[in-house]
Design an enzyme around this catalytic site. Structure first.
Site, PDB file in Angstrom:
ATOM      1  N   ASP A   7      41.087  53.330  42.782  1.00  0.00           N
ATOM      2  CA  ASP A   7      41.035  51.874  42.643  1.00  0.00           C
ATOM      3  C   ASP A   7      41.525  51.258  43.949  1.00  0.00           C
ATOM      4  OD1 ASP A   7      41.420  49.199  42.071  1.00  0.00           O
ATOM      5  OD2 ASP A   7      42.493  49.533  40.181  1.00  0.00           O
ATOM      6  N   LYS A  40      40.333  40.083  45.889  1.00  0.00           N
ATOM      7  CA  LYS A  40      41.594  40.282  46.605  1.00  0.00           C
ATOM      8  C   LYS A  40      41.403  40.307  48.113  1.00  0.00           C
ATOM      9  CE  LYS A  40      43.713  41.479  42.519  1.00  0.00           C
ATOM     10  NZ  LYS A  40      43.454  42.426  41.448  1.00  0.00           N
ATOM     11  N   TRP A  65      47.939  48.562  36.342  1.00  0.00           N
ATOM     12  CA  TRP A  65      46.483  48.762  36.406  1.00  0.00           C
ATOM     13  C   TRP A  65      46.126  50.219  36.157  1.00  0.00           C
ATOM     14  CZ3 TRP A  65      44.448  44.440  35.515  1.00  0.00           C
ATOM     15  CH2 TRP A  65      44.889  43.265  36.126  1.00  0.00           C
TER      16      TRP A  65
END
Ligand SMILES: *Cc1c(COP(=O)(O)O)cnc(C)c1O
Length: 363
Positions: free
Chosen positions: A175, A199, A105
């Site tokens: 993030d 999530k 990511w």
């Protein structure tokens, strides 16, 4: 799990939600608290929805101790669109940014930013399959960078930061997709944090972005309005129709977090759950964790047997017992147990019990 027949779902995302959140949503489904309609059917400009989004924002502010100098935005496009919005909005002077690449990511985020400016990858653990968080020294930071970017929990590889880079006046961007509300954070250390809801917060479709107000208003005029944080901020996340239902569920989750005693209380439980699982892995002769001890994630626990065939057998047999989605990310294999806030300690204990039996039966 009793008459409801629910599994312990170890999926990395979309992932388990608290049962009480789902039950509340079920009871609100066809007639939201006397409104005569479902949240899905409501105007986003209605009084009922206004109250849903305002309460959700206030609860998140309470839970994360977010000061008034930060805007809370409910956006779309997932974590991945933030990879573009961040450089588009924050490249405002030097058009340079520092990135630490700790996983797929982070790498994607760096590649996306490089389309719009100069990306300096300060450190990467890619050569070691992202099994640790590289140490960095502030002497090497780009002094005039517009921002500094990290992925604080690496969902695929099971690592997390237990420290933050000292970036001085350079805004730190993080993030938080797979760790938001899992442990206490000092939001004032950041210029911007973000995370897709799917999530640890709610269903896919809404992305949370918390941004310091003084970083708003630098986006070039020619970028699409939908990609400009300031336009979303000026319109209280209602520039266009927001993902109403996802925001409603996220709001229920925020209330649930409050009922659990807040983030600090959940952090204790998360440390307990992760500790039980890592201990079981470390004590076993069959399983091992490839991640550096000090960088192990509280949310995504990665482990292997060292034998791909045995790994497959493990996830298949676990599934038959209602312990589902334990396969590692398709890029790394092995096993991964995502144990977000909503995973009860009983689920972790059931997994450990299964690991013991599996090891005994496959010696
Ligand atoms: C899942 C994930 C993303 C991507 O999120 P999308 O909402 O699917 O775009 C980004 N960063 C991290 C750390 C993630 O875990």
């Amino acid at each position: 799990m009793g008459t409801l027949n629910r599994n312990y779902n170890f999926s990395a995302g979309p992932s388990m939600l608290p049962l009480s959140v789902l039950e509340q949503a079920a009871s609100d489904m066809v007639n939201y608290r006397g409104s005569g309609m479902s949240v899905m059917e409501m105007s986003h400009r209605s009084k009922d929805f206004e109250s849903i989004i305002n309460t959700a924002e206030q609860d998140l502010r309470d839970l994360m101790h977010i000061p008034d100098s930060y805007k809370v935005l409910f956006l779309q496009g997932g974590g991945s669109l933030q990879f573009s919005m961040i450089p588009l909005n924050l490249f405002r002077n030097s058009k340079k940014a520092d990135y630490i690449v700790t996983g797929a990511w982070a790498k994607k985020a760096a590649q996306e930013a490089a389309k719009f400016g100069t990306v300096n990858v300060l450190a990467s653990s890619e050569k070691d399959i992202f099994s640790y968080i590289p140490k960095v020294s502030s002497e090497n930071f780009t002094k005039d960078a517009d921002y500094f970017y990290i992925t604080q929990n690496n969902t695929i590889y099971g690592t997390r930061y237990t420290w933050l880079p000292e970036t001085g006046n350079v805004p730190l961007v993080s993030d938080l997709s797979s760790m938001i509300l899992s442990e206490e954070l000092d939001i004032t250390k950041f210029g911007l944090v973000f995370g897709g809801a799917q999530k640890n917060v709610g269903p896919a479709g809404v992305t949370l972005a918390i941004i310091k107000e003084d970083l708003l208003g630098f986006a070039p005029k020619e970028i699409p309005s939908m990609l400009d944080y300031k336009i979303h901020a000026d319109n209280d996340s209602m520039y266009n129709t927001p993902p109403c239902y996802s925001i409603y569920i996220a709001g229920l989750t925020f209330q649930w977090v409050k009922e659990q005693g807040g983030v600090a209380a959940l952090q204790k439980i998360n440390e307990h759950k992760a500790g039980l699982l890592y201990d079981a892995i470390d004590e076993s002769k069959m399983f091992s964790c490839p991640v550096a001890n000090e960088d192990r994630s509280l949310m995504n626990v990665v482990f292997v047997t060292g034998d791909e065939v045995l790994d497959k057998k493990f996830t298949a047999e676990a599934k038959a017992e209602g312990l589902v989605n334990l396969g590692g990310h398709r890029s790394v294999g092995g096993m991964r147990a995502s144990i977000y806030n909503a995973m009860p300690v009983e689920g972790v204990k059931a997994l450990i019990d299964f690991m013991h039996r599996f090891e005994k039966n496959n010696r």
